[in-house]
Design a protein around this motif. Structure first.
Motif, short mmCIF file in Angstrom:
data_model
loop_
_atom_site.label_atom_id
_atom_site.label_comp_id
_atom_site.label_asym_id
_atom_site.label_seq_id
_atom_site.Cartn_x
_atom_site.Cartn_y
_atom_site.Cartn_z
N ARG A 60 10.25 30.75 33.47
CA ARG A 60 11.33 31.97 33.84
C ARG A 60 12.24 31.76 34.63
NH1 ARG A 60 6.31 35.72 36.29
NH2 ARG A 60 5.37 36.29 34.17
N ALA A 61 12.43 30.58 35.67
CA ALA A 61 13.64 29.89 36.20
C ALA A 61 14.62 29.49 35.16
CB ALA A 61 13.23 28.94 37.10
N ALA A 62 14.18 28.76 34.11
CA ALA A 62 15.08 28.28 33.25
C ALA A 62 15.65 29.39 32.27
CB ALA A 62 14.23 27.16 32.28
N ALA A 63 14.66 30.26 31.80
CA ALA A 63 15.27 31.38 31.04
C ALA A 63 16.26 32.12 31.65
CB ALA A 63 14.30 32.12 30.62
N PHE A 64 16.35 32.25 33.28
CA PHE A 64 17.23 33.00 34.10
C PHE A 64 18.29 32.35 34.16
CE2 PHE A 64 13.62 35.93 35.29
CZ PHE A 64 14.37 37.05 35.10
N ALA A 65 18.16 31.07 34.35
CA ALA A 65 19.27 29.80 34.40
C ALA A 65 20.43 29.94 33.24
CB ALA A 65 18.88 28.41 34.90
N GLU A 66 19.89 30.04 32.11
CA GLU A 66 20.48 30.03 30.84
C GLU A 66 21.28 31.24 31.01
OE1 GLU A 66 17.68 30.02 27.71
OE2 GLU A 66 17.36 27.84 27.64
N LEU A 67 20.91 32.46 31.59
CA LEU A 67 21.82 33.76 31.64
C LEU A 67 22.62 33.62 32.99
CD1 LEU A 67 18.91 36.22 31.12
CD2 LEU A 67 20.58 35.50 29.25
#
Length: 73
Positions: free
Chosen positions: A47-54
């Motif tokens: 989730r942290a990586a997915a949000f970082a992409e945003l």
């Protein structure tokens, strides 16, 4: 002695003039619903990586909340 003017208050409506900068509720919901098969910590990292992409900082707000509640109860 010169009289100083009080600093002007910021216009509260000014914040609403800028476009929304964070992901939509639908996007956030999709991120949280993906990868349920992963163990808890891996899912949080995903989730942290997915949000970082945003461009959003996600700092694992739910990590270790259960032990804290158990101690305070």
């Amino acid at each position: 002695m010169p009289v100083r003017e009080a600093p002007s208050e910021p216009d509260p409506a000014a914040a609403w003039r800028a476009p929304w900068q964070t992901p939509s509720a639908e996007t956030v919901r999709e991120i949280f619903e993906q990868r349920p098969e992963l163990p808890y910590l891996q899912r949080e990292r995903w989730r942290a990586a997915a949000f970082a992409e945003l461009g959003v900082d996600y700092d694992h707000p739910t990590t270790n909340i259960t032990p804290v509640r158990a101690v305070s109860a």
